[in-house]
Write a protein that holds these residues in place. Sequence first.
Motif, PDB file in Angstrom:
ATOM      1  N   LYS A  51      -0.682  -5.999  -9.109  1.00  8.60           N
ATOM      2  CA  LYS A  51       0.126  -5.117  -8.268  1.00  8.60           C
ATOM      3  C   LYS A  51       1.479  -5.716  -7.914  1.00  8.60           C
ATOM      4  O   LYS A  51       2.515  -5.054  -8.013  1.00  8.60           O
ATOM      5  CB  LYS A  51      -0.626  -4.773  -6.971  1.00  8.60           C
ATOM      6  CG  LYS A  51      -1.895  -3.993  -7.164  1.00  8.60           C
ATOM      7  CD  LYS A  51      -2.508  -3.577  -5.832  1.00  8.60           C
ATOM      8  CE  LYS A  51      -2.950  -4.749  -4.975  1.00  8.60           C
ATOM      9  NZ  LYS A  51      -4.056  -5.523  -5.574  1.00  8.60           N
ATOM     10  N   THR A  52       1.476  -6.982  -7.481  1.00  7.59           N
ATOM     11  CA  THR A  52       2.738  -7.581  -7.029  1.00  7.59           C
ATOM     12  C   THR A  52       3.704  -7.769  -8.186  1.00  7.59           C
ATOM     13  O   THR A  52       4.894  -7.460  -8.070  1.00  7.59           O
ATOM     14  CB  THR A  52       2.477  -8.911  -6.308  1.00  7.59           C
ATOM     15  OG1 THR A  52       1.697  -8.664  -5.131  1.00  7.59           O
ATOM     16  CG2 THR A  52       3.786  -9.573  -5.896  1.00  7.59           C
ATOM     17  N   SER A  55       5.020  -4.405  -9.090  1.00  9.37           N
ATOM     18  CA  SER A  55       5.947  -3.951  -8.037  1.00  9.37           C
ATOM     19  C   SER A  55       7.317  -4.587  -8.214  1.00  9.37           C
ATOM     20  O   SER A  55       8.353  -3.917  -8.101  1.00  9.37           O
ATOM     21  CB  SER A  55       5.399  -4.303  -6.649  1.00  9.37           C
ATOM     22  OG  SER A  55       4.212  -3.620  -6.372  1.00  9.37           O
ATOM     23  N   ARG A  56       7.334  -5.877  -8.493  1.00  7.54           N
ATOM     24  CA  ARG A  56       8.599  -6.588  -8.658  1.00  7.54           C
ATOM     25  C   ARG A  56       9.362  -6.069  -9.880  1.00  7.54           C
ATOM     26  O   ARG A  56      10.590  -5.976  -9.865  1.00  7.54           O
ATOM     27  CB  ARG A  56       8.337  -8.090  -8.763  1.00  7.54           C
ATOM     28  CG  ARG A  56       7.792  -8.706  -7.476  1.00  7.54           C
ATOM     29  CD  ARG A  56       7.468 -10.185  -7.633  1.00  7.54           C
ATOM     30  NE  ARG A  56       8.691 -10.977  -7.706  1.00  7.54           N
ATOM     31  CZ  ARG A  56       9.290 -11.566  -6.674  1.00  7.54           C
ATOM     32  NH1 ARG A  56       8.774 -11.450  -5.460  1.00  7.54           N
ATOM     33  NH2 ARG A  56      10.385 -12.273  -6.839  1.00  7.54           N
ATOM     34  N   ARG A  71      11.094  -3.116  -1.009  1.00  6.99           N
ATOM     35  CA  ARG A  71       9.840  -3.537  -1.648  1.00  6.99           C
ATOM     36  C   ARG A  71       8.905  -4.102  -0.589  1.00  6.99           C
ATOM     37  O   ARG A  71       9.296  -4.969   0.194  1.00  6.99           O
ATOM     38  CB  ARG A  71      10.121  -4.599  -2.725  1.00  6.99           C
ATOM     39  CG  ARG A  71       8.862  -4.999  -3.533  1.00  6.99           C
ATOM     40  CD  ARG A  71       9.182  -6.089  -4.550  1.00  6.99           C
ATOM     41  NE  ARG A  71       9.437  -7.379  -3.897  1.00  6.99           N
ATOM     42  CZ  ARG A  71      10.481  -8.165  -4.170  1.00  6.99           C
ATOM     43  NH1 ARG A  71      11.389  -7.791  -5.050  1.00  6.99           N
ATOM     44  NH2 ARG A  71      10.616  -9.313  -3.542  1.00  6.99           N
ATOM     45  N   THR A  73       5.199  -5.859  -0.371  1.00  6.96           N
ATOM     46  CA  THR A  73       4.096  -6.448  -1.117  1.00  6.96           C
ATOM     47  C   THR A  73       3.280  -7.359  -0.208  1.00  6.96           C
ATOM     48  O   THR A  73       3.728  -7.746   0.868  1.00  6.96           O
ATOM     49  CB  THR A  73       4.613  -7.271  -2.318  1.00  6.96           C
ATOM     50  OG1 THR A  73       5.564  -8.240  -1.859  1.00  6.96           O
ATOM     51  CG2 THR A  73       5.256  -6.385  -3.376  1.00  6.96           C
ATOM     52  N   SER A  74       2.084  -7.696  -0.666  1.00  4.26           N
ATOM     53  CA  SER A  74       1.244  -8.607   0.110  1.00  4.26           C
ATOM     54  C   SER A  74       0.222  -9.267  -0.816  1.00  4.26           C
ATOM     55  O   SER A  74      -0.082  -8.728  -1.883  1.00  4.26           O
ATOM     56  CB  SER A  74       0.519  -7.852   1.232  1.00  4.26           C
ATOM     57  OG  SER A  74      -0.333  -6.850   0.695  1.00  4.26           O
ATOM     58  N   HIS A  76       1.940 -12.706   1.362  1.00  6.86           N
ATOM     59  CA  HIS A  76       3.131 -13.515   1.092  1.00  6.86           C
ATOM     60  C   HIS A  76       2.697 -14.914   0.661  1.00  6.86           C
ATOM     61  O   HIS A  76       1.563 -15.325   0.859  1.00  6.86           O
ATOM     62  CB  HIS A  76       4.034 -13.592   2.325  1.00  6.86           C
ATOM     63  CG  HIS A  76       3.363 -14.163   3.536  1.00  6.86           C
ATOM     64  ND1 HIS A  76       2.615 -13.399   4.410  1.00  6.86           N
ATOM     65  CD2 HIS A  76       3.309 -15.435   4.042  1.00  6.86           C
ATOM     66  CE1 HIS A  76       2.139 -14.164   5.382  1.00  6.86           C
ATOM     67  NE2 HIS A  76       2.540 -15.409   5.184  1.00  6.86           N
ATOM     68  N   ARG A  83       7.366 -10.267   2.490  1.00  6.75           N
ATOM     69  CA  ARG A  83       6.660  -9.000   2.296  1.00  6.75           C
ATOM     70  C   ARG A  83       7.604  -7.805   2.352  1.00  6.75           C
ATOM     71  O   ARG A  83       7.312  -6.761   1.766  1.00  6.75           O
ATOM     72  CB  ARG A  83       5.570  -8.829   3.354  1.00  6.75           C
ATOM     73  CG  ARG A  83       4.472  -9.879   3.270  1.00  6.75           C
ATOM     74  CD  ARG A  83       3.384  -9.556   4.269  1.00  6.75           C
ATOM     75  NE  ARG A  83       2.312 -10.543   4.271  1.00  6.75           N
ATOM     76  CZ  ARG A  83       1.023 -10.239   4.365  1.00  6.75           C
ATOM     77  NH1 ARG A  83       0.640  -8.988   4.424  1.00  6.75           N
ATOM     78  NH2 ARG A  83       0.111 -11.193   4.383  1.00  6.75           N
ATOM     79  N   GLU A 147       3.272  -1.605  -2.244  1.00  5.49           N
ATOM     80  CA  GLU A 147       1.972  -2.071  -2.738  1.00  5.49           C
ATOM     81  C   GLU A 147       0.933  -1.922  -1.636  1.00  5.49           C
ATOM     82  O   GLU A 147       1.183  -2.315  -0.492  1.00  5.49           O
ATOM     83  CB  GLU A 147       2.087  -3.539  -3.156  1.00  5.49           C
ATOM     84  CG  GLU A 147       0.787  -4.192  -3.554  1.00  5.49           C
ATOM     85  CD  GLU A 147       0.917  -5.699  -3.748  1.00  5.49           C
ATOM     86  OE1 GLU A 147      -0.104  -6.400  -3.564  1.00  5.49           O
ATOM     87  OE2 GLU A 147       2.013  -6.179  -4.072  1.00  5.49           O
ATOM     88  N   SER A 300       8.054 -13.591 -10.811  1.00  2.00           N
ATOM     89  CA  SER A 300       6.827 -13.318 -10.080  1.00  2.00           C
ATOM     90  C   SER A 300       6.246 -14.649  -9.603  1.00  2.00           C
ATOM     91  O   SER A 300       5.381 -15.242 -10.251  1.00  2.00           O
ATOM     92  CB  SER A 300       5.815 -12.570 -10.963  1.00  2.00           C
ATOM     93  OG  SER A 300       4.788 -12.024 -10.165  1.00  2.00           O
TER      94      SER A 300
END
Length: 444
Positions: A51-52, A55-56, A71, A73-74, A76, A83, A147, A300
């Motif tokens: 997912k991360t 997402s990036r 954005r 995300t989690s 961190h 996040r 995310e 990433s």
Amino acid sequence: MALREVYAGILDRAPEHDFEPTLDRVRRVCDLLGEPQRAFRVVHLTGTNGKTSTSRMVERLVREHGLRTGRFTSPHLTSVTERIAIDGEPVSAERFVELWQDVAPYVHMVDTESLAAGGPRMSFFEVLTVMALAAFADAPVDVAVVEVGMGGVWDATNVVDADVAVVTPVAMDHERWLGHALVDIAGEKSGIIKDGCTLVLAEQRDEVDGVMLAAAAERGARVLREGVDLEVVTRHVAVGGQVVDLRTSGGLYTGIPLPLHGAHQAHNALLALSATEALLRSGGALAGDVVEAAFGDVTSPGRLEVVRTSPTVLVDAAHNPAGVDALVAAVEEAFAFSRLVGVVGIMEDKDAEQILAGLEPLLAEVVVTRSSSARSLDVEDLRQVAVDVFGEDRVHVAERLDEAVARAVEVAEGGNEGALTAAGVLVTGSVVLAAEARTLLGKA
């Protein structure tokens, strides 16, 4: 100092893996804030792994089109500020504190209402979600890439209405909260598919496909499926990553540089590309030079990241069996280690035996340790599992991560008897452990 105090205060709430099946509190705060979640277009992502990174990639592709991005995300790696990112950069410590101050009166109001009704205060993750949505509306951003924290239906982020929903591969994870069968987990994750959106669906097990396609049909969502509408046509290992050819509904993209290792990252890139096409071009092709520029510098952190050389130390956040399988395949493909030693710490709610079994063929020996998390599995308990998998002679123990890395380096280099061969160390098993290793080795 202010950031630490604010973060400690939020952290004092129920943890992100401890959630109630309701969106009422998040919706209530959003209503009080003027519905910030409706101020921008949304790409919403769920799945078990990837997912991360995906997402990036989506965020980077959208930003390359000159649009302003948010954005969320989690978890961190180093700082909670990671996040919430605007235009690809984490918000500053000062801005994070401001965001908390902006939403705090409304959070406290909803806390009071919930407690009066016999419910809990808003959770850690609910508060962070509200802060992110407020940050994106205030920026303002054109597109938010969001995310999920866990699952989908009842995840705090599901107050957004996705223009594009992305489902990365679904596997067994978080069974305690999402269910013990793949169809149950898929059912939870299908909750991000909203009326009339586009669903970009990674290749899945048949039972997951069935759940996702049924949900899409029920909600009138257009579906773009890997293996049907999308495919990774070819991929070649290159210095620092790979070069990929990707086919989407928009067309064939050839010779795209991707500075990330592993087949799984090529598949993540495929999903990201298709999602961005759906969002910005109604499924039509993006300009090739834009795609090359975006993917060419995507990062990433903590995903098969080289954090030291001589010997090479890799850090990866794999924390479930499916993630470990992808990690092992990527290491075998991209690196030529003659001897690789693992540093492994695992959370107590994870399947330690399966994680270690997945790593065993890759590792000459393993040093078991733990992260600073209270949820980290006790080192002696992990040692016992490791001995069952690796055998007594291949298992070492270190209570502290710095000691574990030092021991792994010693074991890796010692096994080569001074020869100039490729010794390496792999730190993996949990996101927290990966994050702490990055900090220890100067990457944070």
